[in-house]
Design a protein around this motif. Structure first.
Motif, PDB file in Angstrom:
ATOM      1  N   ALA A   1     -27.159 -43.049 -54.764  1.00  0.00           N
ATOM      2  CA  ALA A   1     -26.763 -44.453 -54.925  1.00  0.00           C
ATOM      3  C   ALA A   1     -26.640 -44.803 -56.404  1.00  0.00           C
ATOM      4  O   ALA A   1     -25.674 -45.457 -56.814  1.00  0.00           O
ATOM      5  CB  ALA A   1     -27.765 -45.372 -54.234  1.00  0.00           C
ATOM      6  N   LEU A   2     -27.588 -44.359 -57.228  1.00  0.00           N
ATOM      7  CA  LEU A   2     -27.514 -44.651 -58.659  1.00  0.00           C
ATOM      8  C   LEU A   2     -26.269 -44.029 -59.290  1.00  0.00           C
ATOM      9  O   LEU A   2     -25.602 -44.653 -60.115  1.00  0.00           O
ATOM     10  CB  LEU A   2     -28.777 -44.171 -59.375  1.00  0.00           C
ATOM     11  N   LYS A   3     -25.939 -42.813 -58.879  1.00  0.00           N
ATOM     12  CA  LYS A   3     -24.721 -42.174 -59.380  1.00  0.00           C
ATOM     13  C   LYS A   3     -23.482 -42.973 -58.973  1.00  0.00           C
ATOM     14  O   LYS A   3     -22.554 -43.143 -59.771  1.00  0.00           O
ATOM     15  CB  LYS A   3     -24.622 -40.743 -58.858  1.00  0.00           C
ATOM     16  N   SER A   4     -23.476 -43.450 -57.740  1.00  0.00           N
ATOM     17  CA  SER A   4     -22.332 -44.232 -57.256  1.00  0.00           C
ATOM     18  C   SER A   4     -22.233 -45.569 -57.975  1.00  0.00           C
ATOM     19  O   SER A   4     -21.125 -46.020 -58.296  1.00  0.00           O
ATOM     20  CB  SER A   4     -22.438 -44.451 -55.744  1.00  0.00           C
ATOM     21  N   PHE A   5     -23.365 -46.229 -58.211  1.00  0.00           N
ATOM     22  CA  PHE A   5     -23.332 -47.481 -58.968  1.00  0.00           C
ATOM     23  C   PHE A   5     -22.699 -47.238 -60.343  1.00  0.00           C
ATOM     24  O   PHE A   5     -21.821 -47.971 -60.778  1.00  0.00           O
ATOM     25  CB  PHE A   5     -24.732 -48.077 -59.148  1.00  0.00           C
ATOM     26  N   ARG A   6     -23.155 -46.201 -61.033  1.00  0.00           N
ATOM     27  CA  ARG A   6     -22.651 -45.910 -62.386  1.00  0.00           C
ATOM     28  C   ARG A   6     -21.148 -45.634 -62.345  1.00  0.00           C
ATOM     29  O   ARG A   6     -20.397 -46.118 -63.181  1.00  0.00           O
ATOM     30  CB  ARG A   6     -23.370 -44.715 -62.997  1.00  0.00           C
ATOM     31  N   ARG A   7     -20.730 -44.875 -61.354  1.00  0.00           N
ATOM     32  CA  ARG A   7     -19.324 -44.475 -61.254  1.00  0.00           C
ATOM     33  C   ARG A   7     -18.413 -45.642 -60.829  1.00  0.00           C
ATOM     34  O   ARG A   7     -17.309 -45.777 -61.341  1.00  0.00           O
ATOM     35  CB  ARG A   7     -19.191 -43.331 -60.241  1.00  0.00           C
ATOM     36  N   ASP A   8     -18.885 -46.497 -59.929  1.00  0.00           N
ATOM     37  CA  ASP A   8     -17.996 -47.446 -59.254  1.00  0.00           C
ATOM     38  C   ASP A   8     -18.119 -48.905 -59.669  1.00  0.00           C
ATOM     39  O   ASP A   8     -17.194 -49.684 -59.454  1.00  0.00           O
ATOM     40  CB  ASP A   8     -18.208 -47.363 -57.738  1.00  0.00           C
TER      41      ASP A   8
ATOM     42  N   GLY B   1     -26.650 -50.571 -66.086  1.00  0.00           N
ATOM     43  CA  GLY B   1     -27.760 -49.834 -65.511  1.00  0.00           C
ATOM     44  C   GLY B   1     -28.006 -50.238 -64.074  1.00  0.00           C
ATOM     45  O   GLY B   1     -27.446 -51.223 -63.580  1.00  0.00           O
ATOM     46  N   ALA B   2     -28.842 -49.450 -63.422  1.00  0.00           N
ATOM     47  CA  ALA B   2     -29.227 -49.739 -62.045  1.00  0.00           C
ATOM     48  C   ALA B   2     -30.601 -49.140 -61.791  1.00  0.00           C
ATOM     49  O   ALA B   2     -31.013 -48.180 -62.451  1.00  0.00           O
ATOM     50  CB  ALA B   2     -28.208 -49.184 -61.054  1.00  0.00           C
ATOM     51  N   GLY B   3     -31.268 -49.713 -60.833  1.00  0.00           N
ATOM     52  CA  GLY B   3     -32.556 -49.194 -60.414  1.00  0.00           C
ATOM     53  C   GLY B   3     -32.778 -49.511 -58.952  1.00  0.00           C
ATOM     54  O   GLY B   3     -32.100 -50.366 -58.381  1.00  0.00           O
ATOM     55  N   VAL B   4     -33.705 -48.805 -58.370  1.00  0.00           N
ATOM     56  CA  VAL B   4     -34.082 -49.052 -56.982  1.00  0.00           C
ATOM     57  C   VAL B   4     -35.583 -49.257 -56.957  1.00  0.00           C
ATOM     58  O   VAL B   4     -36.342 -48.467 -57.513  1.00  0.00           O
ATOM     59  CB  VAL B   4     -33.648 -47.887 -56.063  1.00  0.00           C
ATOM     60  N   VAL B   5     -35.988 -50.362 -56.304  1.00  0.00           N
ATOM     61  CA  VAL B   5     -37.385 -50.787 -56.294  1.00  0.00           C
ATOM     62  C   VAL B   5     -37.898 -50.827 -54.860  1.00  0.00           C
ATOM     63  O   VAL B   5     -37.201 -51.295 -53.958  1.00  0.00           O
ATOM     64  CB  VAL B   5     -37.517 -52.194 -56.928  1.00  0.00           C
ATOM     65  N   ASP B   6     -39.104 -50.349 -54.663  1.00  0.00           N
ATOM     66  CA  ASP B   6     -39.814 -50.539 -53.400  1.00  0.00           C
ATOM     67  C   ASP B   6     -40.640 -51.807 -53.576  1.00  0.00           C
ATOM     68  O   ASP B   6     -41.654 -51.794 -54.277  1.00  0.00           O
ATOM     69  CB  ASP B   6     -40.703 -49.343 -53.112  1.00  0.00           C
TER      70      ASP B   6
ATOM     71  N   GLY C   1     -16.731 -60.836 -58.515  1.00  0.00           N
ATOM     72  CA  GLY C   1     -16.236 -60.442 -57.201  1.00  0.00           C
ATOM     73  C   GLY C   1     -16.183 -58.931 -57.047  1.00  0.00           C
ATOM     74  O   GLY C   1     -16.579 -58.383 -56.008  1.00  0.00           O
ATOM     75  N   MET C   2     -15.710 -58.250 -58.090  1.00  0.00           N
ATOM     76  CA  MET C   2     -15.664 -56.786 -58.058  1.00  0.00           C
ATOM     77  C   MET C   2     -17.065 -56.193 -58.077  1.00  0.00           C
ATOM     78  O   MET C   2     -17.327 -55.190 -57.410  1.00  0.00           O
ATOM     79  CB  MET C   2     -14.839 -56.248 -59.224  1.00  0.00           C
ATOM     80  N   LEU C   3     -17.957 -56.810 -58.834  1.00  0.00           N
ATOM     81  CA  LEU C   3     -19.348 -56.359 -58.849  1.00  0.00           C
ATOM     82  C   LEU C   3     -19.921 -56.388 -57.439  1.00  0.00           C
ATOM     83  O   LEU C   3     -20.477 -55.400 -56.963  1.00  0.00           O
ATOM     84  CB  LEU C   3     -20.187 -57.226 -59.793  1.00  0.00           C
ATOM     85  N   PHE C   4     -19.779 -57.534 -56.759  1.00  0.00           N
ATOM     86  CA  PHE C   4     -20.297 -57.643 -55.394  1.00  0.00           C
ATOM     87  C   PHE C   4     -19.626 -56.631 -54.466  1.00  0.00           C
ATOM     88  O   PHE C   4     -20.308 -55.959 -53.683  1.00  0.00           O
ATOM     89  CB  PHE C   4     -20.103 -59.066 -54.852  1.00  0.00           C
ATOM     90  N   ALA C   5     -18.302 -56.512 -54.543  1.00  0.00           N
ATOM     91  CA  ALA C   5     -17.576 -55.617 -53.643  1.00  0.00           C
ATOM     92  C   ALA C   5     -18.032 -54.167 -53.819  1.00  0.00           C
ATOM     93  O   ALA C   5     -18.333 -53.476 -52.829  1.00  0.00           O
ATOM     94  CB  ALA C   5     -16.075 -55.736 -53.881  1.00  0.00           C
ATOM     95  N   GLN C   6     -18.091 -53.705 -55.046  1.00  0.00           N
ATOM     96  CA  GLN C   6     -18.461 -52.317 -55.294  1.00  0.00           C
ATOM     97  C   GLN C   6     -19.942 -52.063 -55.002  1.00  0.00           C
ATOM     98  O   GLN C   6     -20.295 -51.038 -54.427  1.00  0.00           O
ATOM     99  CB  GLN C   6     -18.110 -51.917 -56.724  1.00  0.00           C
ATOM    100  N   ALA C   7     -20.804 -52.981 -55.413  1.00  0.00           N
ATOM    101  CA  ALA C   7     -22.238 -52.798 -55.173  1.00  0.00           C
ATOM    102  C   ALA C   7     -22.536 -52.836 -53.676  1.00  0.00           C
ATOM    103  O   ALA C   7     -23.355 -52.056 -53.181  1.00  0.00           O
ATOM    104  CB  ALA C   7     -23.034 -53.861 -55.917  1.00  0.00           C
TER     105      ALA C   7
ATOM    106  N   ALA D   1     -23.952 -50.085 -48.635  1.00  0.00           N
ATOM    107  CA  ALA D   1     -23.595 -49.713 -47.273  1.00  0.00           C
ATOM    108  C   ALA D   1     -23.722 -48.198 -47.085  1.00  0.00           C
ATOM    109  O   ALA D   1     -24.178 -47.728 -46.029  1.00  0.00           O
ATOM    110  CB  ALA D   1     -22.180 -50.183 -46.934  1.00  0.00           C
ATOM    111  N   GLU D   2     -23.335 -47.432 -48.101  1.00  0.00           N
ATOM    112  CA  GLU D   2     -23.497 -45.975 -48.043  1.00  0.00           C
ATOM    113  C   GLU D   2     -24.971 -45.608 -47.996  1.00  0.00           C
ATOM    114  O   GLU D   2     -25.380 -44.723 -47.251  1.00  0.00           O
ATOM    115  CB  GLU D   2     -22.845 -45.319 -49.248  1.00  0.00           C
ATOM    116  N   LEU D   3     -25.778 -46.274 -48.790  1.00  0.00           N
ATOM    117  CA  LEU D   3     -27.220 -46.005 -48.803  1.00  0.00           C
ATOM    118  C   LEU D   3     -27.825 -46.347 -47.435  1.00  0.00           C
ATOM    119  O   LEU D   3     -28.632 -45.588 -46.905  1.00  0.00           O
ATOM    120  CB  LEU D   3     -27.884 -46.838 -49.904  1.00  0.00           C
ATOM    121  N   ASP D   4     -27.400 -47.459 -46.853  1.00  0.00           N
ATOM    122  CA  ASP D   4     -27.943 -47.896 -45.565  1.00  0.00           C
ATOM    123  C   ASP D   4     -27.470 -47.035 -44.403  1.00  0.00           C
ATOM    124  O   ASP D   4     -28.159 -46.943 -43.380  1.00  0.00           O
ATOM    125  CB  ASP D   4     -27.576 -49.355 -45.298  1.00  0.00           C
TER     126      ASP D   4
END
Length: 136
Positions: free
Chosen positions: A10-17, A23-28, A120-126, A131-134
């Motif tokens: 997911a982090l790779k996809s965020f960076r690419r897309d 930056g990006a991160g994933v938090v529990d 709008g593009m931020l929301f669409a791509q993120a 959705a891929e992660l889920d």
């Protein structure tokens, strides 16, 4: 595929897309732990850890939970569903998008972009990356 690999992908996809990516991160948010992070610049670990804790507060701080519980009561909802799923924060120089996983509500992705980003593009791509992660 295990959670670590899903998060890494997911982090790779965020960076690419995601446009104007910083930056990006994933938090529990059940633990407040930063599971993984990717940034275009180096950031001190203590700052990243504070962002993780703040992310948990955004989604399950005392007042947020109270607001969600009041809305549930008002609407006659008795399940454990969470109402706050996406939060957009504009800071002085950056845009921060916080997105809760639909399949694991304790997982929140944070995507950070420059202020030049088309929101709008931020929301669409993120959302597409989430959705891929889920889906896995």
């Amino acid at each position: 595929m295990n959670l670590t690999q899903l998060v890494t992908n997911a982090l790779k996809s965020f960076r690419r897309d995601v446009p104007d990516y910083v930056g990006a991160g994933v938090v529990d948010i059940s633990t407040g732990m930063l599971l993984a992070v990717d940034t275009v610049d180096n950031h001190p670990r203590d700052i990243l850890d504070i962002v993780a804790a703040a992310t948990a507060d955004l989604f399950q701080g005392r007042m947020v939970v109270q607001i969600e519980d009041l809305w549930k009561k008002h609407r006659g909802v008795s399940d454990n569903r969470r109402y706050f799923n996406e939060i957009l924060v504009n800071s002085e120089n950056l845009v921060h998008l916080f997105m809760r996983s639909k399949t694991n509500p304790d997982i929140v992705a944070v995507v950070i972009c420059t202020r030049n980003v088309n929101v709008g593009m931020l929301f669409a791509q993120a959302r597409r990356v989430m959705a891929e992660l889920d889906a896995r």
